[in-house]
Design an enzyme around this catalytic site. Structure first.
Site, PDB file in Angstrom:
ATOM      1  N   VAL A  67     -53.191  67.707  -3.359  1.00 19.07           N
ATOM      2  CA  VAL A  67     -54.187  68.799  -2.846  1.00 19.07           C
ATOM      3  C   VAL A  67     -54.900  69.662  -4.020  1.00 19.07           C
ATOM      4  O   VAL A  67     -54.110  70.099  -4.814  1.00 19.07           O
ATOM      5  CB  VAL A  67     -53.199  69.779  -2.266  1.00 19.07           C
ATOM      6  N   GLU A  68     -55.977  69.258  -3.885  1.00 13.69           N
ATOM      7  CA  GLU A  68     -57.029  69.837  -5.394  1.00 13.69           C
ATOM      8  C   GLU A  68     -57.459  71.226  -4.972  1.00 13.69           C
ATOM      9  O   GLU A  68     -57.374  71.838  -3.819  1.00 13.69           O
ATOM     10  CB  GLU A  68     -58.507  68.753  -5.224  1.00 13.69           C
ATOM     11  N   CYS A  93     -50.406  67.512  -7.771  1.00 12.74           N
ATOM     12  CA  CYS A  93     -50.109  66.140  -7.549  1.00 12.74           C
ATOM     13  C   CYS A  93     -49.433  65.739  -6.581  1.00 12.74           C
ATOM     14  O   CYS A  93     -48.488  66.518  -5.899  1.00 12.74           O
ATOM     15  CB  CYS A  93     -49.377  65.584  -8.522  1.00 12.74           C
ATOM     16  N   GLU A 126     -47.008  63.912  -6.004  1.00 15.08           N
ATOM     17  CA  GLU A 126     -45.515  63.849  -6.481  1.00 15.08           C
ATOM     18  C   GLU A 126     -44.909  65.442  -6.315  1.00 15.08           C
ATOM     19  O   GLU A 126     -43.645  65.764  -5.993  1.00 15.08           O
ATOM     20  CB  GLU A 126     -45.208  63.501  -7.646  1.00 15.08           C
ATOM     21  N   CYS A 160     -48.175  60.913 -13.553  1.00 11.24           N
ATOM     22  CA  CYS A 160     -48.711  61.776 -14.705  1.00 11.24           C
ATOM     23  C   CYS A 160     -47.441  62.174 -15.576  1.00 11.24           C
ATOM     24  O   CYS A 160     -46.391  62.242 -14.853  1.00 11.24           O
ATOM     25  CB  CYS A 160     -49.600  62.690 -14.572  1.00 11.24           C
TER      26      CYS A 160
END
Length: 128
Positions: free
Chosen positions: A45-46, A55, A57, A88
């Site tokens: 979700v940006e 992210c 995760e 990441c």
């Protein structure tokens, strides 16, 4: 417990389809298996303030706790084409906290324990 990697991959692809990625155009989906057999999913979700994006995760760990807690035992993360993605560094640390060193993460070379992806990790025991 039997880990259905194909089922996890399908769930990650479905979650990726719900990602909110208007800035990067890089949707990501993740699916995990909890120690009690629950299938847990998350998507990225940006945010217009790029650094506060979440992210996939992160969403997955949130769902883990929102649906009863426990620990993750397996994780798959995919891109829009269904290709395998590795978490990441920030997410590896997050996954360590909620899955531990034995959490299996799918890679192009097959499932790997989190210790292979985050050697010498910092965790709750280091705070004692």
């Amino acid at each position: 417990m039997e880990i259905g990697w194909a089922r996890l991959r399908r769930a990650a692809l479905e979650a990726m389809g719900r990602a909110y990625a208007p800035y990067s155009q890089f949707p990501v989906g993740a699916a995990g298996l909890a120690d009690d057999g629950r299938l847990i999913v998350g998507c990225n979700v940006e945010n217009a303030s790029y650094g506060v994006g979440l992210c996939a995760e992160c969403g997955l760990v949130s769902q883990l706790h929102a649906t009863g807690g426990g620990s993750l035992i397996a994780l798959v993360c995919v891109d829009a084409r269904g290709g395998t993605l590795l978490p990441c560094g920030r997410c590896r640390q997050l996954l360590w906290e909620h899955g531990g060193p034995d959490l299996l993460v799918d890679t192009d070379d097959g499932p790997q324990p989190l210790t292979a992806l985050l050697p010498l990790a910092f965790g709750p025991a280091d705070l004692a």
